[in-house]
Design a protein around this motif. Structure first.
Motif, PDB file in Angstrom:
ATOM      1  N   PHE A 611      80.202  -1.971  23.950  1.00 22.36           N
ATOM      2  CA  PHE A 611      79.157  -2.954  24.027  1.00 22.36           C
ATOM      3  C   PHE A 611      78.220  -3.435  22.818  1.00 22.36           C
ATOM      4  O   PHE A 611      78.072  -4.555  22.830  1.00 22.36           O
ATOM      5  CB  PHE A 611      78.454  -2.776  25.437  1.00 22.36           C
ATOM      6  CG  PHE A 611      77.647  -3.593  25.851  1.00 22.36           C
ATOM      7  CD1 PHE A 611      77.927  -4.939  26.258  1.00 22.36           C
ATOM      8  CD2 PHE A 611      76.226  -3.522  25.715  1.00 22.36           C
ATOM      9  CE1 PHE A 611      77.137  -5.707  26.706  1.00 22.36           C
ATOM     10  CE2 PHE A 611      75.266  -4.436  26.311  1.00 22.36           C
ATOM     11  CZ  PHE A 611      75.767  -5.605  26.500  1.00 22.36           C
ATOM     12  N   MET A 612      77.590  -2.350  22.497  1.00 24.68           N
ATOM     13  CA  MET A 612      76.948  -2.907  21.372  1.00 24.68           C
ATOM     14  C   MET A 612      77.880  -3.536  20.322  1.00 24.68           C
ATOM     15  O   MET A 612      77.486  -4.386  19.316  1.00 24.68           O
ATOM     16  CB  MET A 612      76.294  -1.474  20.897  1.00 24.68           C
ATOM     17  CG  MET A 612      74.920  -0.932  21.536  1.00 24.68           C
ATOM     18  SD  MET A 612      73.804  -1.998  21.677  1.00 24.68           S
ATOM     19  CE  MET A 612      73.339  -2.496  20.105  1.00 24.68           C
ATOM     20  N   GLU A 613      78.867  -2.980  19.775  1.00 21.61           N
ATOM     21  CA  GLU A 613      79.680  -3.682  19.183  1.00 21.61           C
ATOM     22  C   GLU A 613      79.850  -5.196  19.258  1.00 21.61           C
ATOM     23  O   GLU A 613      79.921  -6.230  18.372  1.00 21.61           O
ATOM     24  CB  GLU A 613      81.077  -3.071  19.098  1.00 21.61           C
ATOM     25  CG  GLU A 613      81.187  -1.931  18.097  1.00 21.61           C
ATOM     26  CD  GLU A 613      80.924  -2.167  16.558  1.00 21.61           C
ATOM     27  OE1 GLU A 613      81.915  -2.515  16.062  1.00 21.61           O
ATOM     28  OE2 GLU A 613      79.749  -1.972  16.235  1.00 21.61           O
ATOM     29  N   ALA A 614      80.146  -5.578  20.558  1.00 22.46           N
ATOM     30  CA  ALA A 614      80.121  -6.685  21.305  1.00 22.46           C
ATOM     31  C   ALA A 614      79.009  -7.579  21.083  1.00 22.46           C
ATOM     32  O   ALA A 614      78.909  -8.805  20.323  1.00 22.46           O
ATOM     33  CB  ALA A 614      80.570  -6.924  22.688  1.00 22.46           C
ATOM     34  N   ILE A 615      77.651  -6.901  21.187  1.00 23.97           N
ATOM     35  CA  ILE A 615      76.445  -7.767  20.977  1.00 23.97           C
ATOM     36  C   ILE A 615      76.155  -7.901  19.432  1.00 23.97           C
ATOM     37  O   ILE A 615      75.854  -8.862  19.158  1.00 23.97           O
ATOM     38  CB  ILE A 615      75.478  -6.654  21.567  1.00 23.97           C
ATOM     39  CG1 ILE A 615      75.249  -6.332  22.868  1.00 23.97           C
ATOM     40  CG2 ILE A 615      74.017  -6.981  21.060  1.00 23.97           C
ATOM     41  CD1 ILE A 615      74.826  -7.919  23.563  1.00 23.97           C
ATOM     42  N   LEU A 616      76.684  -6.889  18.506  1.00 27.80           N
ATOM     43  CA  LEU A 616      76.526  -7.151  17.118  1.00 27.80           C
ATOM     44  C   LEU A 616      77.481  -8.137  16.673  1.00 27.80           C
ATOM     45  O   LEU A 616      76.951  -8.783  15.779  1.00 27.80           O
ATOM     46  CB  LEU A 616      76.955  -5.712  16.493  1.00 27.80           C
ATOM     47  CG  LEU A 616      75.772  -4.645  16.805  1.00 27.80           C
ATOM     48  CD1 LEU A 616      76.236  -3.497  15.930  1.00 27.80           C
ATOM     49  CD2 LEU A 616      74.372  -5.088  15.999  1.00 27.80           C
ATOM     50  N   ALA A 617      78.370  -8.655  17.302  1.00 25.06           N
ATOM     51  CA  ALA A 617      79.369  -9.584  16.974  1.00 25.06           C
ATOM     52  C   ALA A 617      78.889 -10.899  17.544  1.00 25.06           C
ATOM     53  O   ALA A 617      79.687 -11.904  17.382  1.00 25.06           O
ATOM     54  CB  ALA A 617      80.674  -9.174  17.098  1.00 25.06           C
ATOM     55  N   SER A 618      77.911 -10.913  18.213  1.00 26.65           N
ATOM     56  CA  SER A 618      77.615 -12.131  18.943  1.00 26.65           C
ATOM     57  C   SER A 618      77.000 -13.379  18.015  1.00 26.65           C
ATOM     58  O   SER A 618      77.033 -14.536  18.501  1.00 26.65           O
ATOM     59  CB  SER A 618      76.362 -11.719  20.225  1.00 26.65           C
ATOM     60  OG  SER A 618      75.122 -11.411  19.247  1.00 26.65           O
TER      61      SER A 618
END
Length: 664
Positions: A611-618
């Motif tokens: 989930f944090m990876e998705a946030i970081l790719a936002s």
């Protein structure tokens, strides 16, 4: 990103301090500026522990206090590290400036650089003087000198055991001097003062004219003229002759010229003016004569400066303000504490409309009982209370003649009776009953500060290191610094007035303010700055116009959702990730990376790291914050490993002293 915290907000302050130090260290290393975490921490602590508590406010007095008092007294470190304190402080002030955190009411970076350069020799001397250390610092250095490594757990406890056993040598003379300094001067700790409300003052020309019209100022000038070059003869007791005293009383308009007295000492108003003039160095005595001081001529030609000086020294004149009119009256209570009571009373009136005098009488009487041990027999207590009220009334008459207060009569504002039934009411039951009865009367003595008095109190508050905002003083402040001060120190109505005054200046417009919000590197501060703008301008138009802003969009969505003006379902998948990033960045600033990691680990359903990876790719525009999320949150989560999450919401949890009594 707040830069002011109540003393009891310990956790919030520590989180903000960690964020400031973390970001400042990274910025300094990127730009090649000298930096040290311990010294940065000391600079932040020094301002938090001050009278006003503003972390981002630094003036010349603050800089000198930190370098010449605080560091020698509190900081234990190798000398080569302490020698860096001036440069590290300058790095911190530069960081406050480039991030828009600086309080614009303090000095600029250029001014700070000159002040710091001017203290270098004094700073080195302060470090060389062991008597400037605090007790804790003295013992810490003693332990280090004896070979104890205080970074090792338990080392200080071992040192203390050796000290108690008498096996540790130390400099007794230095310790005695440190203890003597503390007894005489106290430590460097400051009691946090109550924040003062912003006030509005008339133009400077009106204040100058008001000072010129002051009855007391005119009397000083008349007194000096009456003395002339040769002065007037004094009696053996040091008083004016009765005939001269009555003559000058008529000229001064004190109303005492018709009194039948045996001595000029029996004319209290004249005695006050004479004592006041002497305190101001307008007059002096020599060879049995009262003379005008020649060097005071420039002051007498400057009514405004004369007024300021007269207001400043009035607290030192308690013995003549409260002098008994009749010889049977005992020494007035108020005389002994006048230098503390007068400023307290004026502070209570600051920023307020007309106050009922009876309310001030009761609070002053309560304060007097804290200073003195009084006979508790009711008749005597009532006598003392009436005498305090009488002297307080005389004080207000003197302030009225000076032009510092305005006296009137009328009904009291219901505000002054609204708290009488509160559980935390500090007044005793008998005082509450007296107030309840008195405040119901339709014709009460009322008092309020004049604009001249308001300015005088404000000048004293500022000199005491307190925050005393003035509407209009931020008219030319940099936009980011303006919005930061308004967000933290101004009530909404005053913030609106200050903001509109700023916008009225040439070349200053809304877009400049919005751009300052875009450039702010702290998400929590972005939200606070947006709220200031939204409250001062048509809310819906501003926020709706910024809804699709590539930098401010996530912060705007947060405010619209909180206000119920936007539904989370209206956002796209990418916008939801951006909103999630905005909220996690806010938690990172408010609580720190460790707390955010723990919150994510406690959440249920899914994979925290993914989930944090998705946030970081936002694609969130906060470059610094996103880097911290990756390094200090995502990486620890990756090392911890997968942890099942039950739910991933768009808004994670957590986004959200006096003198000793004396006998009477």
């Amino acid at each position: 990103m707040r830069t002011w915290f109540e003393p009891e907000e310990a956790e919030e302050f520590e989180a903000a301090k960690d964020l400031l130090i973390r970001r400042c260290v990274a910025w300094a290393e990127d730009h090649g500026h000298p930096v040290d975490g311990l010294l940065l921490s000391a600079a932040v602590d020094a301002r938090h522990e001050s009278r006003d508590g503003r972390l981002a406010y630094w003036d010349g007095a603050c800089i000198r206090f930190f370098l010449l008092r605080y560091v020698p007294y509190k900081v234990t470190a190798p000398r080569e590290k302490l020698d860096l304190a001036p440069e590290v402080l300058l790095t911190y002030l530069r960081y406050l400036d480039v991030t828009g955190l600086r309080d614009p009411r303090g000095v600029t970076v250029g001014e700070a650089e000159e002040i710091i350069a001017g203290t270098r020799a004094e700073y080195a001397a302060a470090l060389d003087d062991p008597t400037l250390r605090g007790m804790a610092t003295f013992w810490a250095y003693t332990a280090i000198d004896q070979g104890f490594d205080l970074t090792v757990p338990g080392a200080f406890e071992r040192f203390k055991r050796e000290l108690d056993a008498g096996r540790v040598p130390y400099d007794e003379q230095v310790l005695d001097k440190i203890m003597q300094n503390r007894l005489v001067y106290g430590g460097i700790e400051e009691e946090r003062a109550f924040p003062q409300p912003p006030v509005t003052l008339p133009p400077a020309a009106e204040l100058t004219e008001a000072a010129r019209r002051s009855r007391t100022v005119q009397r000083f000038i008349t007194l000096a003229d009456w003395l002339g070059k040769d002065g007037r003869a004094l009696t053996d007791a040091g008083n004016l002759r009765v005939a001269d005293a009555l003559e000058v009383s008529a000229l001064l308009g004190t109303g005492e010229e018709q009194l039948r007295v045996r001595s000029a000492a029996d004319l209290p108003q004249l005695n006050l003016l004479l004592a006041w003039a002497k305190k101001l160095r307008l007059t002096r005595t020599s060879k049995g004569r009262l003379l005008r001081v020649a060097k005071a001529a420039p002051l007498l030609r400057d009514p405004e400066t004369l007024w300021r000086r007269a207001f400043e020294v009035l607290p030192e004149l308690g013995r003549v303000v409260t002098v008994p009119v009749a010889t049977w009256r005992p020494e007035p209570i108020l005389a002994e504490v006048f230098d503390e009571i007068l400023p307290d009373v004026l502070n209570s009136m600051y920023g307020m409309d007309e106050m009922p005098v009876i309310r001030l009488e009761e609070t002053v009487w309560l304060a007097c009982q804290e200073y003195f041990v009084l006979d508790q027999e009711k008749r005597l207590l009532d006598f003392w209370r009436r005498e305090v009220a009488r002297d307080l009334g005389r004080m207000f008459e003197i302030l009225s003649d000076l032009g510092a207060v305005e006296l009137s009569r009328g009904p009291a504002d219901p505000l002054y009776a609204s708290d009488l039934d509160h559980d935390d009411q500090p007044l005793p039951p008998d005082a509450v009953e007296r107030l309840r009865t008195a405040l119901a009367e339709p014709d009460l003595p009322l008092v309020r500060l004049t604009p001249l008095g308001m300015r005088g109190v404000r000048d004293r508050l500022l000199a005491d290191g307190r925050d005393a905002p003035l509407v209009g003083e931020l008219a030319t402040a940099p936009p980011a610094e303006l919005l930061g001060v308004l967000a933290q120190h101004y009530p909404p109505e005053d913030a609106v007035a200050e903001l509109h005054g700023w916008l009225a200046q040439p070349g200053q417009d809304i877009e400049t303010l919005v751009q300052a919000v875009r450039e702010c590197p702290f998400r929590t501060r972005v939200g606070a700055m947006l709220r200031v703008l939204a409250d001062a301008l048509p809310r819906r138009r501003l926020l709706q116009d910024l809804r699709h802003d590539p930098v401010l969009g996530p912060a705007v969505w947060t405010q619209l959702i909180d206000a119920g003006e936007m539904q989370p379902g209206a956002l796209s998948d990418r916008e939801n990730l951006l909103l999630g990033a905005e909220n996690f960045l806010s938690v990172l600033e408010l609580a720190g990376p460790e707390e955010l990691v723990e919150q994510l680990r406690r959440m249920g359903g899914g994979d925290a790291y993914e989930f944090m990876e998705a946030i970081l790719a936002s694609g969130h525009p906060d470059v610094v914050g996103m880097r911290e999320l990756r390094e200090q949150v995502a990486e620890p989560l990756r090392r911890i490993g997968r942890h099942p999450l039950r739910l991933v919401p768009t808004r994670p949890p957590g986004a959200r002293g006096r003198r000793k009594k004396r006998k009477r």
